[in-house]
Design a protein around this motif. Structure first.
Motif, mmCIF file in Angstrom:
data_model
loop_
_atom_site.group_PDB
_atom_site.id
_atom_site.type_symbol
_atom_site.label_atom_id
_atom_site.label_comp_id
_atom_site.label_asym_id
_atom_site.label_seq_id
_atom_site.Cartn_x
_atom_site.Cartn_y
_atom_site.Cartn_z
ATOM 1 N N VAL A 1 9.279 -18.024 -13.010
ATOM 2 C CA VAL A 1 8.874 -16.619 -12.913
ATOM 3 C C VAL A 1 8.603 -16.054 -14.298
ATOM 4 N N ALA A 2 9.513 -16.323 -15.246
ATOM 5 C CA ALA A 2 9.351 -15.783 -16.603
ATOM 6 C C ALA A 2 10.115 -16.635 -17.606
ATOM 7 N N GLU A 3 9.628 -16.628 -18.837
ATOM 8 C CA GLU A 3 10.307 -17.300 -19.946
ATOM 9 C C GLU A 3 10.816 -16.241 -20.920
ATOM 10 N N HIS A 4 11.702 -16.652 -21.818
ATOM 11 C CA HIS A 4 12.280 -15.771 -22.839
ATOM 12 C C HIS A 4 13.019 -14.589 -22.200
ATOM 13 N N VAL A 5 13.686 -14.853 -21.100
ATOM 14 C CA VAL A 5 14.482 -13.838 -20.404
ATOM 15 C C VAL A 5 15.869 -13.851 -21.034
ATOM 16 N N PRO A 6 16.331 -12.708 -21.571
ATOM 17 C CA PRO A 6 17.572 -12.723 -22.342
ATOM 18 C C PRO A 6 18.858 -12.902 -21.538
ATOM 19 N N ASP A 7 18.878 -12.474 -20.258
ATOM 20 C CA ASP A 7 20.128 -12.563 -19.501
ATOM 21 C C ASP A 7 19.870 -12.502 -18.002
ATOM 22 N N LEU A 8 20.948 -12.643 -17.255
ATOM 23 C CA LEU A 8 20.901 -12.670 -15.789
ATOM 24 C C LEU A 8 20.345 -11.372 -15.213
ATOM 25 N N GLU A 9 20.695 -10.249 -15.823
ATOM 26 C CA GLU A 9 20.228 -8.942 -15.351
ATOM 27 C C GLU A 9 18.707 -8.822 -15.451
ATOM 28 N N HIS A 10 18.145 -9.292 -16.552
ATOM 29 C CA HIS A 10 16.692 -9.236 -16.710
ATOM 30 C C HIS A 10 15.985 -10.197 -15.759
ATOM 31 N N CYS A 11 16.612 -11.325 -15.457
ATOM 32 C CA CYS A 11 16.050 -12.246 -14.475
ATOM 33 C C CYS A 11 16.022 -11.582 -13.095
ATOM 34 N N ALA A 12 17.104 -10.885 -12.750
ATOM 35 C CA ALA A 12 17.138 -10.163 -11.474
ATOM 36 C C ALA A 12 16.016 -9.128 -11.421
ATOM 37 N N ALA A 13 15.765 -8.448 -12.539
ATOM 38 C CA ALA A 13 14.679 -7.468 -12.590
ATOM 39 C C ALA A 13 13.319 -8.140 -12.413
ATOM 40 N N GLN A 14 13.132 -9.312 -13.011
ATOM 41 C CA GLN A 14 11.875 -10.059 -12.849
ATOM 42 C C GLN A 14 11.669 -10.470 -11.390
ATOM 43 N N LEU A 15 12.740 -10.937 -10.762
ATOM 44 C CA LEU A 15 12.648 -11.346 -9.350
ATOM 45 C C LEU A 15 12.376 -10.149 -8.452
ATOM 46 N N GLU A 16 12.987 -9.010 -8.753
ATOM 47 C CA GLU A 16 12.748 -7.788 -7.967
ATOM 48 C C GLU A 16 11.299 -7.342 -8.117
ATOM 49 N N ALA A 17 10.758 -7.407 -9.332
ATOM 50 C CA ALA A 17 9.354 -7.045 -9.548
ATOM 51 C C ALA A 17 8.433 -7.980 -8.768
ATOM 52 N N ARG B 1 29.420 -15.908 -3.031
ATOM 53 C CA ARG B 1 28.490 -14.975 -3.663
ATOM 54 C C ARG B 1 29.232 -13.687 -4.024
ATOM 55 N N TYR B 2 28.976 -13.207 -5.226
ATOM 56 C CA TYR B 2 29.649 -12.016 -5.724
ATOM 57 C C TYR B 2 28.620 -10.932 -6.028
ATOM 58 N N PRO B 3 28.959 -9.665 -5.767
ATOM 59 C CA PRO B 3 28.023 -8.579 -6.076
ATOM 60 C C PRO B 3 27.731 -8.529 -7.573
ATOM 61 N N PHE B 4 26.469 -8.417 -7.918
ATOM 62 C CA PHE B 4 26.049 -8.371 -9.308
ATOM 63 C C PHE B 4 25.365 -7.041 -9.621
ATOM 64 N N MET B 5 24.458 -6.629 -8.743
ATOM 65 C CA MET B 5 23.772 -5.345 -8.875
ATOM 66 C C MET B 5 23.712 -4.711 -7.490
ATOM 67 N N VAL B 6 23.711 -3.377 -7.458
ATOM 68 C CA VAL B 6 23.646 -2.659 -6.183
ATOM 69 C C VAL B 6 22.397 -1.794 -6.165
ATOM 70 N N ARG B 7 21.998 -1.416 -4.985
ATOM 71 C CA ARG B 7 20.834 -0.537 -4.851
ATOM 72 C C ARG B 7 21.284 0.919 -4.930
ATOM 73 N N THR B 8 20.507 1.709 -5.650
ATOM 74 C CA THR B 8 20.769 3.138 -5.729
ATOM 75 C C THR B 8 20.195 3.799 -4.481
ATOM 76 N N GLY B 9 20.384 5.084 -4.348
ATOM 77 C CA GLY B 9 19.881 5.799 -3.176
ATOM 78 C C GLY B 9 18.384 5.696 -2.993
ATOM 79 N N ASP B 10 17.645 5.534 -4.091
ATOM 80 C CA ASP B 10 16.187 5.433 -3.990
ATOM 81 C C ASP B 10 15.691 3.987 -4.005
ATOM 82 N N GLY B 11 16.622 3.003 -3.884
ATOM 83 C CA GLY B 11 16.229 1.608 -3.750
ATOM 84 C C GLY B 11 16.181 0.807 -5.035
ATOM 85 N N ARG B 12 16.378 1.469 -6.188
ATOM 86 C CA ARG B 12 16.371 0.736 -7.448
ATOM 87 C C ARG B 12 17.663 -0.063 -7.603
ATOM 88 N N LEU B 13 17.654 -1.025 -8.506
ATOM 89 C CA LEU B 13 18.840 -1.830 -8.771
ATOM 90 C C LEU B 13 19.591 -1.282 -9.977
#
Length: 128
Positions: free
Chosen positions: A50-66, A107-119
């Motif tokens: 999906v992407a290279e030069h991703v600094p951490d797990l959180e940014h990878c989750a953002a790439q996958l969400e996009a 599986r452990y919770p890592f990020m949650v959805r806000t009221g408007d659907g964002r992570l």
């Protein structure tokens, strides 16, 4: 009595012993690379970069969400995505993002959805 005890013990131990024989899903461990996991029509697992030069797990989750949002905007129907980052699995679901050290593991919770659907990272949003 002893035979019943041995039979009960076999029922409890045998599935756990056989579970160890299953082949563990090996994921790519390339540093700073975010992967999406797909299952082909013949049942084989394939990892797509999906992407290279991703600094951490959180940014990878953002790439996958996009990626998930883009596919949905193009008419896709897959709402749940599985990804991988440096040996850790990410599971994007309706409730948020969960992580595990193996595909079959807990599986452990890592990020949650806000009221408007964002992570968001749990605890990052102010309490009302």
């Amino acid at each position: 009595m002893r035979n019943r005890l041995l039979a009960a013990l076999a029922i409890l131990v045998l599935p756990a012993a056989l579970g160890g024989c299953e082949k563990k899903l090996d994921a790519p461990t390339d540093p700073q690379v975010c992967w999406s996991m797909a299952v082909t029509k013949d049942g084989k697992v394939k990892f797509n970069k999906v992407a290279e030069h991703v600094p951490d797990l959180e940014h990878c989750a953002a790439q996958l969400e996009a990626m998930r949002i883009k596919f949905l905007s193009l008419g896709g129907t897959q709402t749940e995505i599985t990804g991988e980052y440096q040996g850790s699995f990410l599971f994007l679901q309706r409730e948020g993002v969960f992580t595990a050290q193996s595909y079959e593991g807990a599986r452990y919770p890592f990020m949650v959805r806000t009221g408007d659907g964002r992570l968001a990272v749990p605890g990052a949003m102010p309490q009302q």
